[in-house]
Write a protein that holds these residues in place. Structure first.
Motif, PDB file in Angstrom:
ATOM      1  N   VAL A   1     -32.012 -34.560  45.303  1.00  0.00           N
ATOM      2  CA  VAL A   1     -32.929 -35.693  45.155  1.00  0.00           C
ATOM      3  C   VAL A   1     -33.675 -35.936  46.471  1.00  0.00           C
ATOM      4  CG1 VAL A   1     -33.094 -38.186  44.786  1.00  0.00           C
ATOM      5  CG2 VAL A   1     -31.604 -36.813  43.326  1.00  0.00           C
ATOM      6  N   ASN A   2     -32.960 -35.876  47.579  1.00  0.00           N
ATOM      7  CA  ASN A   2     -33.587 -36.063  48.891  1.00  0.00           C
ATOM      8  C   ASN A   2     -34.607 -34.959  49.188  1.00  0.00           C
ATOM      9  OD1 ASN A   2     -32.575 -38.497  49.846  1.00  0.00           O
ATOM     10  ND2 ASN A   2     -30.705 -37.568  50.645  1.00  0.00           N
ATOM     11  N   GLU A   3     -34.276 -33.739  48.788  1.00  0.00           N
ATOM     12  CA  GLU A   3     -35.225 -32.635  48.983  1.00  0.00           C
ATOM     13  C   GLU A   3     -36.509 -32.894  48.205  1.00  0.00           C
ATOM     14  OE1 GLU A   3     -33.895 -28.546  48.687  1.00  0.00           O
ATOM     15  OE2 GLU A   3     -31.827 -29.177  48.993  1.00  0.00           O
ATOM     16  N   LEU A   4     -36.361 -33.375  46.962  1.00  0.00           N
ATOM     17  CA  LEU A   4     -37.546 -33.670  46.154  1.00  0.00           C
ATOM     18  C   LEU A   4     -38.355 -34.795  46.789  1.00  0.00           C
ATOM     19  CD1 LEU A   4     -39.235 -33.271  43.566  1.00  0.00           C
ATOM     20  CD2 LEU A   4     -37.800 -35.028  42.490  1.00  0.00           C
ATOM     21  N   LYS A   5     -37.692 -35.804  47.295  1.00  0.00           N
ATOM     22  CA  LYS A   5     -38.391 -36.918  47.931  1.00  0.00           C
ATOM     23  C   LYS A   5     -39.216 -36.426  49.113  1.00  0.00           C
ATOM     24  CE  LYS A   5     -35.524 -40.952  46.815  1.00  0.00           C
ATOM     25  NZ  LYS A   5     -34.669 -42.015  47.383  1.00  0.00           N
ATOM     26  N   LYS A   6     -38.642 -35.532  49.894  1.00  0.00           N
ATOM     27  CA  LYS A   6     -39.376 -34.981  51.036  1.00  0.00           C
ATOM     28  C   LYS A   6     -40.599 -34.207  50.557  1.00  0.00           C
ATOM     29  CE  LYS A   6     -35.255 -34.544  53.980  1.00  0.00           C
ATOM     30  NZ  LYS A   6     -34.311 -33.581  54.613  1.00  0.00           N
ATOM     31  N   LEU A   7     -40.431 -33.447  49.492  1.00  0.00           N
ATOM     32  CA  LEU A   7     -41.544 -32.676  48.940  1.00  0.00           C
ATOM     33  C   LEU A   7     -42.642 -33.600  48.435  1.00  0.00           C
ATOM     34  CD1 LEU A   7     -41.220 -29.560  46.642  1.00  0.00           C
ATOM     35  CD2 LEU A   7     -42.875 -31.339  46.116  1.00  0.00           C
ATOM     36  N   ILE A   8     -42.255 -34.658  47.724  1.00  0.00           N
ATOM     37  CA  ILE A   8     -43.223 -35.615  47.185  1.00  0.00           C
ATOM     38  C   ILE A   8     -43.954 -36.323  48.332  1.00  0.00           C
ATOM     39  CG2 ILE A   8     -43.492 -37.769  45.889  1.00  0.00           C
ATOM     40  CD1 ILE A   8     -42.945 -35.401  44.096  1.00  0.00           C
TER      41      ILE A   8
ATOM     42  N   SER B   1     -38.454 -21.135  42.288  1.00  0.00           N
ATOM     43  CA  SER B   1     -37.648 -20.978  41.079  1.00  0.00           C
ATOM     44  C   SER B   1     -36.231 -21.530  41.262  1.00  0.00           C
ATOM     45  CB  SER B   1     -37.590 -19.504  40.677  1.00  0.00           C
ATOM     46  OG  SER B   1     -36.768 -19.334  39.544  1.00  0.00           O
ATOM     47  N   ALA B   2     -35.608 -21.208  42.398  1.00  0.00           N
ATOM     48  CA  ALA B   2     -34.226 -21.656  42.650  1.00  0.00           C
ATOM     49  C   ALA B   2     -34.161 -23.175  42.749  1.00  0.00           C
ATOM     50  CB  ALA B   2     -33.682 -21.015  43.923  1.00  0.00           C
ATOM     51  N   PHE B   3     -35.160 -23.773  43.404  1.00  0.00           N
ATOM     52  CA  PHE B   3     -35.172 -25.234  43.534  1.00  0.00           C
ATOM     53  C   PHE B   3     -35.387 -25.899  42.178  1.00  0.00           C
ATOM     54  CE2 PHE B   3     -37.526 -29.240  44.150  1.00  0.00           C
ATOM     55  CZ  PHE B   3     -36.561 -29.948  44.868  1.00  0.00           C
ATOM     56  N   ALA B   4     -36.277 -25.323  41.365  1.00  0.00           N
ATOM     57  CA  ALA B   4     -36.521 -25.877  40.031  1.00  0.00           C
ATOM     58  C   ALA B   4     -35.237 -25.866  39.205  1.00  0.00           C
ATOM     59  CB  ALA B   4     -37.609 -25.079  39.320  1.00  0.00           C
TER      60      ALA B   4
END
Length: 604
Positions: free
Chosen positions: A587-594, A532-535
């Motif tokens: 953005v970098n965190e999302l890239k790692k997740l993807i 939730s916090a990341f979203a």
């Protein structure tokens, strides 16, 4: 600078603007004013800073490993976080002779301990700091109102009837013209009858609808020139307690100015554009509404409206405009047997200023219309006249590849799914219906979801472009700028696109029907894919980057220059720079997740 001016200066700088007057007085008394020459090193890397600096005049550069990290100008402060951490990692060097306030470290730490709002400013999350930026950016539109003229505002077109016209006939004319008032010509004078007059005389006083309209009209109307200032019009209305003014140009009545339209203009331009779209009788009327949208956007941005609300508003107005334009151009048979769709940022509801067209038409199977090419070409070229540029990729209704039957679209979707996923699949996934039979798009989308492959390789290749562009932020939280492009960075490639496409890839994999990126993020959070916090942080980061792009778009527009998605970090204030760094980290965190989710490291 007088003592009063000095106090005003400090009290307007976050987070000092949150302090009580008595506390602010003690802060001011604890400060010294210092002068430093160009080239002086205020804080040396590896040392423990002893004060907070607040710039009155001059420029200071923050340097890390001989590379420029940030630039500080008037009203910026530094380096609070080093004071809190007890250690400084960078050098702070005077780039232009400096006059600044110096607040001792001990006093600053005492403020942190004793003032919760002051402390929260340095520890608050991204969402709260973004809200703070909006408040800091708020300005009034009163200055533009002071110089605006009557010709700049929406005017009710003049609708005339003869004095002997019956009330019934006059009301019919008002209804047909979609007007709230009507002008009455009687004996070389002009009168006016409004909705209120009809109610007061016909309903309350039972005046016969068969009698002449002239007897319930108000005469001795006040008129102004279209060149008069809006402020003057407002004052005249207030002075005479009236709500309508006749507006003339070269002694000819060109319209009626209503007080509600004037007040709406003062607060914002929304009603102006919406009314113009609703009342548009032809393409020229729509063109005026379309051009007024830019002024509306500028006004809303200046008044600090949150970007997500601005995007929603612009999306709704754009879609209403496209729907009406299609109705003007397309014959009834075509309207009934087709679905006009918008794609790209418009389909996602994330377009603000006018970018290239991304649209198409889905035709009902078996329906053929002679002259379709002429209609689609007219639609495309009219949008160009409205200010919507042509799509370089030719994703427009005048391209037969994007104006085809439902069956042909299904065949194309099948091809997209079988082959290595292409840009077209991503574009179509974002499609939204704006006119015609929406079931045609729904059926095409359901066909897409039904035929999506479940193998990992398909979605991995689709998600791969998320990592196509480097995030313009180094390991040491320094912006990576394009030195060949005036030390700017591409905010779309570096920040916005990875979020949009990364989220789109996950949404497609889970067959989420939402087209808006923010709504997709919420749905991904609902199913447990995002915390939730990341979203929340991801949504705020995307909104901030879009807002930042708009800021530079408007700046270039005001200077008569084109915009190419580049922004210059050196032109941002301290708060904006810090927020951009935080957004790019997300953005970098999302890239790692993807990358982890789709196992992109295994792709060749």
């Amino acid at each position: 600078m007088s003592l009063l001016d000095q106090k005003t200066f400090i009290s307007n700088i976050p987070p000092f603007d949150q302090l009580k007057a008595s506390t602010l007085e003690t802060v001011f008394n604890a400060m010294d004013i210092a002068y430093f020459k160009k080239g002086e090193r205020l804080i040396r890397a590896g040392t423990e800073p002893d004060a907070l600096y607040i710039i009155i005049k001059g420029i200071v550069q923050e340097i890390q490993d001989e590379q420029l990290v940030s630039v500080y100008v008037s009203q910026d402060s530094f380096d609070a976080m080093s004071l809190l951490d007890g250690n400084n990692k960078n050098d702070f060097i005077v780039n232009e002779e400096l006059i600044c306030y110096v607040l001792p470290k001990a006093f600053f730490l005492k403020l942190i301990q004793n003032n919760a709002p002051f402390k929260a400013f340095y520890y608050q999350d991204l969402s709260k700091r973004l809200n703070r930026l909006v408040e800091q950016r708020k300005t009034t539109e009163l200055s533009s109102f002071l110089v605006a003229k009557i010709q700049d505002i929406y005017l009710e077109p003049p609708v005339f009837v003869d004095a002997n016209t019956s009330v019934y006939e006059a009301v019919q004319t008002m209804t047909h013209q979609n007007s709230s008032s009507i002008l009455v010509k009687a004996d070389h004078k002009i009168g006016i009858v409004t909705d209120k007059d009809i109610r007061d005389h016909v309903v309350l006083q039972r005046y016969s609808i068969d009698l002449p309209i002239a007897h319930i009209a108000s005469y001795h109307l006040i008129s102004l020139s279209s060149q008069d200032l809006l402020l003057h019009a407002l004052l005249v209305m207030l002075r005479h307690s009236i709500k309508h003014l006749l507006i003339k140009k070269n002694d000819e009545v060109v319209g009626v100015l209503e007080q509600i339209d004037l007040l709406s203009y003062l607060s914002n331009h929304t009603r102006l554009v919406a009314v113009q779209i609703v009342r548009a009788k032809n393409k020229e009327d729509l063109k005026v509404a379309s051009h007024n949208m830019t002024n509306m956007i500028k006004a809303f941005y200046a008044n600090g409206i949150k970007i997500k609300f601005l995007m929603q508003l612009v999306t709704e107005l754009n879609q209403q405009l496209f729907k009406k334009l299609y109705a003007f151009i397309a014959p009834p048979a075509l309207l009934e047997n087709s679905c006009l769709i918008v794609m790209g940022s418009e389909g996602r509801g994330e377009q603000i200023l006018k970018t290239d067209q991304d649209n198409g038409i889905i035709l009902r199977d078996g329906f053929v219309y002679d002259g379709l090419e002429q209609i689609t070409e007219e639609f495309t070229q009219t949008l160009v006249e409205f200010g919507y540029p042509l799509c370089q990729g030719q994703i427009m209704v005048n391209n037969s590849a994007w104006c085809r039957s439902l069956k042909d679209f299904k065949n194309k979707i099948f091809q997209w799914v079988l082959e290595e996923p292409l840009l077209e699949l991503a574009i179509f996934y974002d499609a939204k219906a704006v006119a015609g039979d929406v079931t045609l798009l729904n059926e095409a989308k359901q066909y897409l979801y039904k035929h999506l492959q479940d193998n990992q390789a398909f979605f991995s290749y689709f998600a791969k472009p998320t990592l196509s562009f480097e995030t313009p932020l180094s390991l040491f939280a320094r912006f990576i700028v394009d030195k060949s492009h005036e030390n700017e960075l591409d905010i779309k490639k570096g920040g916005i696109f990875p979020v949009v496409h990364g989220v789109r890839s996950l949404a497609l994999a889970y067959k989420i029907t939402e087209t808006n990126t923010m709504k997709r993020i919420k749905r991904l959070s609902d199913i447990g894919l995002f915390e939730s916090a990341f979203a929340t942080d991801l949504i705020e980061a995307l909104n901030f980057m879009i807002s930042l792009r708009l800021q530079f778009e408007l700046k270039n527009m005001n200077q008569g220059e084109s915009y190419d998605n580049y922004i210059k970090p050196s032109q941002l204030n301290k708060l904006e720079r810090d927020l951009l760094k935080d957004a790019l980290k997300i953005v970098n965190e999302l890239k790692k997740l993807i990358s982890y989710h789709f196992k992109l490291d295994r792709l060749s």
